[in-house]
Design an enzyme around this catalytic site. Structure first.
Site, PDB file in Angstrom:
ATOM      1  N   LYS B 193       0.839  -1.189   0.000  1.00  0.00           N
ATOM      2  CA  LYS B 193       0.000   0.000   0.000  1.00  0.00           C
ATOM      3  C   LYS B 193       0.882   1.250   0.000  1.00  0.00           C
ATOM      4  O   LYS B 193       1.558   1.517   0.988  1.00  0.00           O
ATOM      5  CB  LYS B 193      -0.920   0.022   1.227  1.00  0.00           C
ATOM      6  CG  LYS B 193      -1.910   1.191   1.139  1.00  0.00           C
ATOM      7  CD  LYS B 193      -2.594   1.492   2.446  1.00  0.00           C
ATOM      8  CE  LYS B 193      -1.849   2.495   3.299  1.00  0.00           C
ATOM      9  NZ  LYS B 193      -1.751   3.833   2.681  1.00  0.00           N
ATOM     10  N   GLY B 245       7.138   4.563   8.508  1.00  0.00           N
ATOM     11  CA  GLY B 245       6.251   5.699   8.764  1.00  0.00           C
ATOM     12  C   GLY B 245       6.520   6.264  10.139  1.00  0.00           C
ATOM     13  O   GLY B 245       7.633   6.118  10.659  1.00  0.00           O
ATOM     14  N   THR B 247       6.541   6.951  14.209  1.00  0.00           N
ATOM     15  CA  THR B 247       6.661   6.082  15.387  1.00  0.00           C
ATOM     16  C   THR B 247       5.297   5.799  15.991  1.00  0.00           C
ATOM     17  O   THR B 247       5.017   4.683  16.444  1.00  0.00           O
ATOM     18  CB  THR B 247       7.588   6.746  16.426  1.00  0.00           C
ATOM     19  OG1 THR B 247       8.907   6.805  15.857  1.00  0.00           O
ATOM     20  CG2 THR B 247       7.643   5.954  17.708  1.00  0.00           C
ATOM     21  N   GLU B 267      10.283   0.774  10.357  1.00  0.00           N
ATOM     22  CA  GLU B 267      11.277   1.811  10.138  1.00  0.00           C
ATOM     23  C   GLU B 267      10.550   3.112  10.431  1.00  0.00           C
ATOM     24  O   GLU B 267       9.709   3.551   9.652  1.00  0.00           O
ATOM     25  CB  GLU B 267      11.786   1.723   8.709  1.00  0.00           C
ATOM     26  CG  GLU B 267      13.179   2.276   8.536  1.00  0.00           C
ATOM     27  CD  GLU B 267      13.151   3.769   8.253  1.00  0.00           C
ATOM     28  OE1 GLU B 267      12.992   4.126   7.075  1.00  0.00           O
ATOM     29  OE2 GLU B 267      13.256   4.536   9.218  1.00  0.00           O
ATOM     30  N   CYS B 301      13.286  10.534   7.466  1.00  0.00           N
ATOM     31  CA  CYS B 301      13.272  10.002   8.836  1.00  0.00           C
ATOM     32  C   CYS B 301      14.653  10.111   9.473  1.00  0.00           C
ATOM     33  O   CYS B 301      14.774  10.344  10.672  1.00  0.00           O
ATOM     34  CB  CYS B 301      12.804   8.555   8.832  1.00  0.00           C
ATOM     35  SG  CYS B 301      13.491   7.612   7.471  1.00  0.00           S
ATOM     36  N   GLU B 398       9.972  15.094  16.538  1.00  0.00           N
ATOM     37  CA  GLU B 398      10.275  15.087  15.107  1.00  0.00           C
ATOM     38  C   GLU B 398       9.351  16.048  14.380  1.00  0.00           C
ATOM     39  O   GLU B 398       8.141  15.977  14.513  1.00  0.00           O
ATOM     40  CB  GLU B 398      10.097  13.672  14.560  1.00  0.00           C
ATOM     41  CG  GLU B 398      10.573  13.529  13.119  1.00  0.00           C
ATOM     42  CD  GLU B 398      10.343  12.125  12.583  1.00  0.00           C
ATOM     43  OE1 GLU B 398       9.359  11.486  12.969  1.00  0.00           O
ATOM     44  OE2 GLU B 398      11.177  11.669  11.758  1.00  0.00           O
TER      45      GLU B 398
END
Lengths: 286, 488, 298
Positions: B193, B245, B247, B267, B301, B398
């Protein structure tokens, strides 16, 4: 009246060009009916010497080409060979193979090229190590190509045997001078044409046709050659090569069996045999 | 307000004319269906959503929305294809993957243009980085397909089965490559996806997969949003989930599969520390900062979003950084001279703007380079927050945008402690010309990827992944095969 | 005064390579391209430095300098002619009234392996004939042996002998081995009085490269910040096509900016570059790719 064919002239492949042998000599390849198939160049020691100069000149830049690039170039050779499959099958048949075994040999050759292309950016990961030494040092060992390799190809499996040695040697960053099968030399020169159209830099692969008995001593003794690979089981030649190679501690590799259609030869260890190991230390304390 | 002494004496005077990449050779359909079992199928509930160009927020195409029913059909197709695919000799599997790599190379420019149109990143980056890396990733893993025993000495590796893969919007095609290539090489079948805002290059990849002759059902591509992803995660016949994507979503997935037999690799996010010592090659370090946080608009990221600069060179570095930022061109992603493109979505832009507000409220000193931001679309100027500390929220959380926080440090042990003082652990950068210092730091920093005297470098042969809350599992390299196999 | 040389910035070569490559990804089109091309022409030091140069050759080159391509409107004049000292007088006469400068190489160009007396006579002969600019060579052997004071003093002495003429110091970067050395040599030259620092004699490979030019521009930038003095920069040798020239201008634009984007502070040492730029200029106007048949070769 049916159309007359243009017969091919088989020349040597040195430094990305197709010169005739400087000696002007030839030998004939005949088919099973005794008819002429081709006049092959009978390469001389000077041809071999010139080939070594080309191979040496190309070696450093080739070794420094990225692994990704080398892999893509080998894959390209496979693409080109696939496109000219029919020609190679016919040449093998001309030289005495059955249609079935010729087809199998060519298909296996193409797949083996792809096999070694796939190792180009992986064999280092497989053979390199980070070594845990007792002092405060980062210590690692990795492979580097041995340099220039002369190869005495096997008499049978005149295409597959060739590819099974050229591919691992060059994917490992070496440059090669190959003496083709004496009795079945056609595929080697056609392979040279394929290699020449595959983005392989000049001098990385050099192919000679001629007599093993004439050339093997130069191939074994030349001081600017780093390694020699001999495919065959002539004990005298093996002994001679061993003695001559000792002059500069050339790395010698012998393949006595030459059953090249065996999957055993699809192995990264064929690459490893063309490599040196370097260990580096670096302090990690501040 | 900029102080007088900050005025840029080295201002670039030569303005480059528009250099737009041509788009008349690319093909984008008006409507895209799902790709299941080797054919394009309409979504069962007949729902579609729009995908837009973030540089002007105009619609590009209608995209099918996969619901639970479609996910079920796709998983079934993948399961059906599994036996055939996994029992193919490795060398033949490899050949399909080589074909995919070559096809991407042949259509590279079209992919690059569509990636920039749909995602907002500069054409120069999609052309020079994203697409070549994606093609190379397939090329790399194609070569492993018939060599697996060498990657797992003394073990017989076997594929897991049907894997569900959910990828983000920051490197749409590249993330698809990172997921598909190792999974295919090891003999798994896949339901993938793409992210809601960036489905187009995955759909173009479906065309390539189709053209490569890959057996039907081996790769299935379902477009949709978070709901669709949840359906894949929760489907009982999926053996493994691979997710890249945030956390937050990663934790959600991890909880959802707890107690099931599903394996996962995650990840997730990061807050990378980029550390500049006084003995660094300063000019290259400044370039490294730019690559670390402004590359891809900071939607990375592993971005070096926390700058640590040794106090003795802090003024020099900041001055040089500001000069360098003045030459960054923010603008139309399709202009070849653009350095910083559009922010991927309205939602992300508001997240970034919110953090900038938080930073200002927390009393941090802001600096933004002068740039003419276009009126339409989603844009953010490159931003610095100076003189911040570990306790500021903008240093802890982030942001995922072109916003860099800058802290000073004095000693090696201090910076190691501060760099590691975060729940994240994806990446770090170290800038010094002293070799022993490099090795000392690389051994002490808690991050899965450490760049010394460089940043944001990726290669198919190099394993990538995080420590701590940045996730687990590695992608790339020999180690990237691990997540997709099991041993008998 | 010889500057402090042990805390100069150091350079990471891989990083510099990536940075200069990125300048090459700038796409210069339409009006900015025409602007850039014209600027480049105005920065050219049209050069002939051959053992077989003669009076006739130099005169013809001077005419080309003033009439590069008369059939096209608004072609700027080049900045200067660069010749051996023997031809300074001839060039001065041929260029009279044109505003184009005469630059002369000197100091036992290209090797620089002579005594200071010989070098001073060499400079004097050029200056006496009216040279506007003197391009001297760094003593590379002394530099690589670490005799930095010697190198500094030599440049300062030559600078004095130049009088009103501007001094360019040729570092011969192709012999300096590392980027850190290029920085060091730049520093010494600037503090010793150079008006311009120049990459190469053009007699060896490699000549100018983007990497060494980048380091030299960086040195000039830091020097300005420290002293407020602007120094010029001249890449020489190997710049034979417009694309590369534009790439250098992009680098100049983004590193030093506005104040340096003119012939007083940037020059191209080139010969065949001029015609290549002219071909590009005509192409932008007509839309047709050009041929060298239509551009004079002098």
């Amino acid at each position: 009246m049916s159309r007359l064919d243009i017969n091919k002239t088989y020349k040597l492949y040195i430094g990305g060009k197709f010169p005739r042998t400087e000696s002007g000599r030839y030998y004939t390849v005949k088919n099973s009916k005794g008819n002429l198939v081709a006049n092959m160049c009978l390469a001389s020691r000077k041809d071999f010497r010139n080939a070594v100069v080309s191979a040496r000149k190309a070696q450093v830049a080739w070794a420094n080409t990225s692994a990704l690039n080398k892999g893509q170039i080998l894959y390209r050779i496979a693409e080109m060979l696939e496109g000219r499959k029919e020609q190679f099958i016919n040449e093998l048949i001309l030289q005495g193979e059955s249609a079935k075994s010729a087809k199998l040999e060519v298909n296996t050759s193409i797949d083996r090229l792809v096999y070694f292309a796939g190792w180009s950016d992986k064999y280092q990961q497989f053979f390199s190590t980070v070594n845990t030494v007792s002092s405060l040092h980062f210590n690692f060992s990795n492979l580097e190509p041995v340099g220039v390799i002369s190869i005495l190809a096997s008499e049978n499996f005149s295409l597959l045997g060739l590819i099974s040695l050229i591919a691992p040697a060059i994917v490992g960053g070496n440059t090669v001078i190959v003496l083709a099968s004496e009795s079945k030399p056609l595929s080697a020169i056609s392979l040279a044409e394929v290699i020449n159209s595959s983005d392989v830099p000049s001098g990385v692969v050099n192919i000679l046709t001629g007599k093993k008995s004439e050339l093997f001593s130069q191939m074994a003794s030349h001081l600017d050659v780093n390694s020699i690979i001999y495919c065959g089981n002539d004990e005298n030649i093996i002994k001679s090569i061993g003695e001559l190679a000792s002059e500069n501690i050339k790395r010698t590799v012998f393949y006595e069996k030459n059953d090249w259609n065996n999957e055993f030869y699809e192995s990264p260890y064929l690459i490893e045999k063309t490599q040196e190991l370097k260990t580096t230390w670096h302090p990690t304390g501040i | 307000m900029q102080k007088k002494e900050d005025k840029n004496i080295f201002k670039a005077s030569w303005k480059y004319s528009e250099a737009k990449e041509s788009t008349d050779h690319i093909q984008i359909q008006k409507k895209y269906e799902l790709y299941i079992d080797g054919k394009y199928t309409k979504p069962i509930k007949n729902q579609y959503f729009d995908t837009v160009n973030p540089s002007n927020n105009k619609k590009i195409a209608s995209i099918a929305e996969a619901t639970a029913e479609d996910v079920d059909v796709a998983v079934k197709a993948a399961r059906k294809a599994f036996n055939g695919w996994s029992s193919l000799p490795g060398k033949e599997r490899g050949k399909y993957i080589f074909r995919i790599a070559r096809l991407i190379q042949e259509r590279a420019r079209e992919f690059a243009v569509i990636e920039s149109l749909n995602g907002g990143k500069p054409i120069r980056e999609s052309r020079d980085i994203d697409i070549p890396l994606a093609a190379n990733h397939f090329f790399y893993y194609a070569g492993w397909a018939d060599k697996l025993e060498y990657a797992f000495p003394n073990r017989k590796p076997k594929p897991l089965g049907v894997v569900g893969q959910i990828i983000p919007w920051n490197f749409p095609l590249l993330m698809a490559a990172w997921k598909l290539a190792p999974a295919l090489a090891t003999g798994n079948t896949i339901v993938l996806k793409p992210a809601e805002t960036t489905p187009l290059t995955a759909l173009k990849l479906a065309e390539i997969i189709h053209d490569s002759g890959l057996p039907k059902g081996v790769v299935n591509i379902l477009t949709g949003a978070g709901e669709t992803g949840a359906c894949i995660v929760n489907h009982s016949d999926v053996d493994k989930i691979a997710f890249t994507g945030s956390t937050a979503v990663g934790k959600f997935i991890s909880k959802a599969i707890a107690g099931t037999k599903k394996k996962a690799t995650l990840e997730l996010g990061g807050k990378g520390a980029n550390i500049i010592f006084e003995d660094a090659a300063i000019d290259q370090a400044v370039e490294g900062i730019v690559n670390a946080i402004f590359f891809n608009q900071g939607h990375v990221c592993c971005a070096g979003s926390r700058l640590f600069v040794q106090e003795s060179v802090a003024d020099l570095v900041i001055k040089k950084l500001k000069n360098r930022m003045a030459t960054l061109i923010v603008g139309d992603p399709l202009d070849k001279n653009t350095d910083i493109g559009a922010i991927n979505s309205k939602k992300q832009l508001s997240t970034i703007e919110n953090y900038i507000k938080i930073g200002l409220n927390e009393g941090c000193e802001i600096y933004q380079s002068e740039c003419n931001l276009p009126k339409e679309g989603n844009w953010c100027a490159p931003t610095l927050f100076l003189n911040v500390s570990q306790s500021h929220r903008i240093v802890q959380e982030e942001i995922f945008g072109p916003v860099l926080t800058v802290q000073t440090f004095r000693t090696i042990s201090e910076v190691i402690e501060k760099a590691n003082n975060t729940p994240y652990g994806l990446s770090a950068g170290v800038w010094t010309q002293n070799g022993a210092k490099i090795f000392h730091l690389t051994q002490k920093l808690e991050a899965g990827v450490i760049w010394a005297n460089t940043f944001n470098k990726f290669d198919a042969a190099s394993p990538f992944g995080g420590y701590k809350e940045s996730g687990y599992g590695r992608e790339g390299g020999m180690q990237g095969l691990n997540p997709y196999i099991k041993f008998e | 005064m010889l500057p402090k040389l042990n805390d100069l910035p150091v350079y990471d070569t891989v990083g510099v390579n990536e940075r200069v490559a990125r300048f090459g990804t700038r796409s210069i089109k339409s009006s900015s391209k025409v602007e850039g091309l014209k600027l480049a022409i105005s920065m050219i030091d049209l050069t002939t430095l051959e053992g077989k140069d003669t009076k006739g050759k130099v005169q013809q080159l001077c005419y080309k300098a003033m009439h590069a391509h008369d059939s096209f409107q608004d072609v700027p004049k080049v900045a200067a002619i660069c010749v051996y000292p023997a031809f300074v007088g001839i060039a001065k006469k041929a260029l009279e009234g044109s505003g184009i400068h005469v630059a002369s190489v000197a100091t036992a160009f290209p090797s620089g392996q002579s005594s200071i007396d010989v070098k001073l006579i060499d400079v004097k002969s050029a200056v006496d004939q009216g040279a506007d600019e003197v391009d001297m060579v760094l003593s590379r052997g002394e530099f690589l042996s670490g005799n930095y004071q010697f190198v500094f003093d030599e440049i300062a002495t030559i600078k004095e002998a130049c009088g009103n003429a501007h001094l360019k110091v040729i570092l011969e970067t192709g012999e300096l081995d590392t980027l850190d050395n290029v920085r060091k040599a730049s520093e010494i030259a600037m503090y010793a009085g150079a008006n311009f620092i120049k990459t190469s004699t053009g007699k060896i490979q490699p000549a100018a490269t983007l990497q060494v030019v980048y380091v030299m521009l960086d040195a000039i930038k830091d020097f300005y910040i420290k002293t407020g003095k602007m120094i010029g920069m001249k890449p020489a040798g190997g710049i034979s096509n417009s694309k590369l020239a534009l790439q250098y201008l992009v680098m100049l634009n983004e590193v030093l900016g506005e104040k340096w984007m003119n012939k007083d502070f940037f020059r191209f040492g080139a010969s065949s570059l001029l015609n290549d730029i002219l071909m590009q200029l005509v192409k932008t106007k007509t839309g047709m790719y050009q041929s060298s048949y239509y551009f004079s070769k002098d």
